[in-house]
Design a protein around this motif. Structure first.
Motif, short mmCIF file in Angstrom:
data_model
loop_
_atom_site.label_atom_id
_atom_site.label_comp_id
_atom_site.label_asym_id
_atom_site.label_seq_id
_atom_site.Cartn_x
_atom_site.Cartn_y
_atom_site.Cartn_z
N ASP A 132 127.74 14.72 -67.76
CA ASP A 132 126.51 13.94 -67.54
C ASP A 132 125.64 14.59 -66.47
N ARG A 133 126.26 15.05 -65.39
CA ARG A 133 125.48 15.68 -64.31
C ARG A 133 124.83 16.98 -64.78
N LEU A 134 125.58 17.75 -65.56
CA LEU A 134 125.02 19.00 -66.08
C LEU A 134 123.80 18.71 -66.96
N ARG A 135 123.92 17.71 -67.81
CA ARG A 135 122.80 17.37 -68.70
C ARG A 135 121.61 16.90 -67.90
N ASP A 136 121.83 16.11 -66.87
CA ASP A 136 120.71 15.62 -66.05
C ASP A 136 120.03 16.73 -65.28
N ASP A 137 120.80 17.79 -64.97
CA ASP A 137 120.24 18.90 -64.18
C ASP A 137 119.44 19.88 -65.03
N LEU A 138 119.58 19.81 -66.36
CA LEU A 138 118.85 20.75 -67.22
C LEU A 138 117.36 20.42 -67.26
N ALA A 165 131.71 27.52 -67.56
CA ALA A 165 130.75 28.53 -67.99
C ALA A 165 130.15 28.21 -69.36
N ALA A 166 130.98 27.67 -70.25
CA ALA A 166 130.50 27.34 -71.60
C ALA A 166 129.46 26.24 -71.55
N LEU A 167 129.58 25.32 -70.60
CA LEU A 167 128.67 24.19 -70.53
C LEU A 167 127.39 24.52 -69.77
N ARG A 168 127.42 25.55 -68.96
CA ARG A 168 126.23 25.96 -68.23
C ARG A 168 125.42 27.00 -68.98
N HIS A 169 126.00 27.58 -70.01
CA HIS A 169 125.33 28.59 -70.81
C HIS A 169 124.43 27.89 -71.82
N ALA A 170 123.13 27.97 -71.63
CA ALA A 170 122.17 27.21 -72.45
C ALA A 170 121.96 27.87 -73.80
N VAL A 171 122.95 27.79 -74.65
CA VAL A 171 122.87 28.36 -75.99
C VAL A 171 121.79 27.62 -76.79
N GLY A 172 120.83 28.38 -77.33
CA GLY A 172 119.75 27.77 -78.10
C GLY A 172 118.60 27.25 -77.27
N GLY A 173 118.67 27.42 -75.94
CA GLY A 173 117.61 26.91 -75.07
C GLY A 173 117.97 25.56 -74.47
N VAL A 174 117.15 25.13 -73.53
CA VAL A 174 117.44 23.89 -72.79
C VAL A 174 117.49 22.66 -73.69
N PRO A 175 116.50 22.43 -74.57
CA PRO A 175 116.58 21.23 -75.42
C PRO A 175 117.84 21.18 -76.28
N ALA A 176 118.19 22.32 -76.87
CA ALA A 176 119.39 22.37 -77.72
C ALA A 176 120.65 22.11 -76.88
N MET A 177 120.66 22.62 -75.65
CA MET A 177 121.84 22.44 -74.82
C MET A 177 121.95 21.01 -74.32
N ARG A 178 120.82 20.38 -74.03
CA ARG A 178 120.86 18.97 -73.64
C ARG A 178 121.41 18.12 -74.79
N GLU A 179 120.96 18.43 -76.01
CA GLU A 179 121.47 17.71 -77.18
C GLU A 179 122.96 17.96 -77.35
N LEU A 234 134.47 22.37 -83.43
CA LEU A 234 134.56 21.01 -83.97
C LEU A 234 133.61 20.05 -83.26
N LEU A 235 133.05 20.48 -82.12
CA LEU A 235 132.19 19.60 -81.33
C LEU A 235 130.76 20.12 -81.22
N GLN A 236 130.43 21.16 -81.98
CA GLN A 236 129.10 21.76 -81.88
C GLN A 236 128.06 20.99 -82.70
N THR A 237 126.83 20.96 -82.20
CA THR A 237 125.71 20.41 -82.96
C THR A 237 125.16 21.49 -83.88
N LEU A 292 125.23 18.74 -75.02
CA LEU A 292 126.01 18.04 -74.00
C LEU A 292 126.10 16.55 -74.29
N ALA A 293 125.00 15.98 -74.79
CA ALA A 293 125.02 14.56 -75.15
C ALA A 293 125.98 14.32 -76.31
#
Length: 293
Positions: free
Chosen positions: A287-293, A184-198, A131-134, A200-201
């Motif tokens: 927020d910290r996880l997103r900033d660290d990507l 673990a779900a939030l650190r797993h960069a599904v789709g690559g870094v840009p997709a994961m940053r999006e 329900l929260l996926q991009t 998390l935001a």
């Protein structure tokens, strides 16, 4: 009223809603100390028909549910509204039926339940809750499926997810979502870094909704009650005995419906949210996880 008018065949396919309704009607009948024959007379049908309703094998119209609840002296307005809604949903063709050729029946039932439920309590271990996926995140998840999908089927699944997510923002009684997501779900960069940053935001933004609560279960909690895997509790607070648990697997979803087993999952979820970071700390963590990507 004859049998054909009182008990009509529900839409083919998923039956969780019919079983929920039947179980509730049986409970109310038994609490009223009525036999199946007594209740069948209300609908002018045979007891065997009523048995099929209570077993979830046949649908029943909302007006007949009202008559039964009157006979059972069920006065709780919330309970009546919920049960009548379940009855109507067995006959109404929801938008999800247009995708029945590409979706697992258990998943279709999940969507239909979310359409009538009031809340979902969700625990996820390796993925952001659906329900929260991009779109980018979901496309990567679909692309990783071992079965492989053609582009048209991928597009259909993306459309289904987008429509399903509207339950969180619908004008009338938006679905309440409380989710505990493992780190673990939030650190797993599904789709690559840009997709994961999006992603998390997006997760951070949806968590601002008054009906959405997000908690992160950090690695440092060690062993915890959710080690058996993810699950979703689909709830009806005014009739908690209608709650069901959805378990998703590679080959499709299945449901846990026995009340005592559902209560076990509810207990596990309560323990998970008690040891997870608070909603406020969880948002800061995201927020910290997103900033660290």
């Amino acid at each position: 009223m004859n049998d054909e008018e009182s008990v009509m065949p529900a839409l083919p396919g998923p039956s969780v809603r019919r079983r929920q309704l039947g179980n509730a009607l049986r409970r109310f009948r038994e609490e009223a100390n009525l036999t199946a024959e007594d209740a069948a007379r209300v609908l002018d049908c045979h007891a065997s028909k009523l048995s099929r309703i209570e077993n979830g094998q046949s649908g029943v119209r909302a007006r007949d549910v009202r008559d039964l609840l009157d006979r059972y002296r069920v006065d709780d307005p919330a309970a009546r509204v919920t049960l009548e809604a379940l009855a109507r949903s067995s006959y109404q063709r929801g938008w999800w039926h247009d995708y029945s050729d590409v979706l697992d029946p258990g998943y279709i039932d999940l969507i239909a339940l979310e359409a009538t439920a009031s809340d979902v309590r969700n625990y996820q271990t390796l993925l952001v809750p659906g329900l929260l996926q991009t779109e980018s995140y979901l496309r990567a998840v679909i692309g990783a499926h071992p079965g492989g999908y053609q582009e048209e089927e991928i597009r259909q699944r993306l459309d289904v997810r987008a429509a399903r997510q509207q339950a969180l923002t619908r004008e009338s009684a938006p679905l309440r979502l409380w989710t505990v997501v493992h780190e673990a779900a939030l650190r797993h960069a599904v789709g690559g870094v840009p997709a994961m940053r999006e992603q998390l935001a997006h997760l951070r933004e949806l968590a601002r909704l008054p009906n959405v609560t997000v908690q992160v279960l950090p690695f440092d909690v060690g062993a915890h009650p959710g080690l058996d895997g993810p699950f979703a509790l689909i709830g009806f607070p005014d009739l908690r005995d209608l709650d069901v648990v959805y378990l998703e697997s590679l080959t499709g979803g299945r449901y846990v419906e026995a009340p005592e087993q559902v209560r076990q999952y509810a207990h596990v979820f309560d323990r998970l949210r008690a040891i997870a970071a608070s909603p406020k700390r969880s948002l800061a963590f995201i927020d910290r996880l997103r900033d660290d990507l």
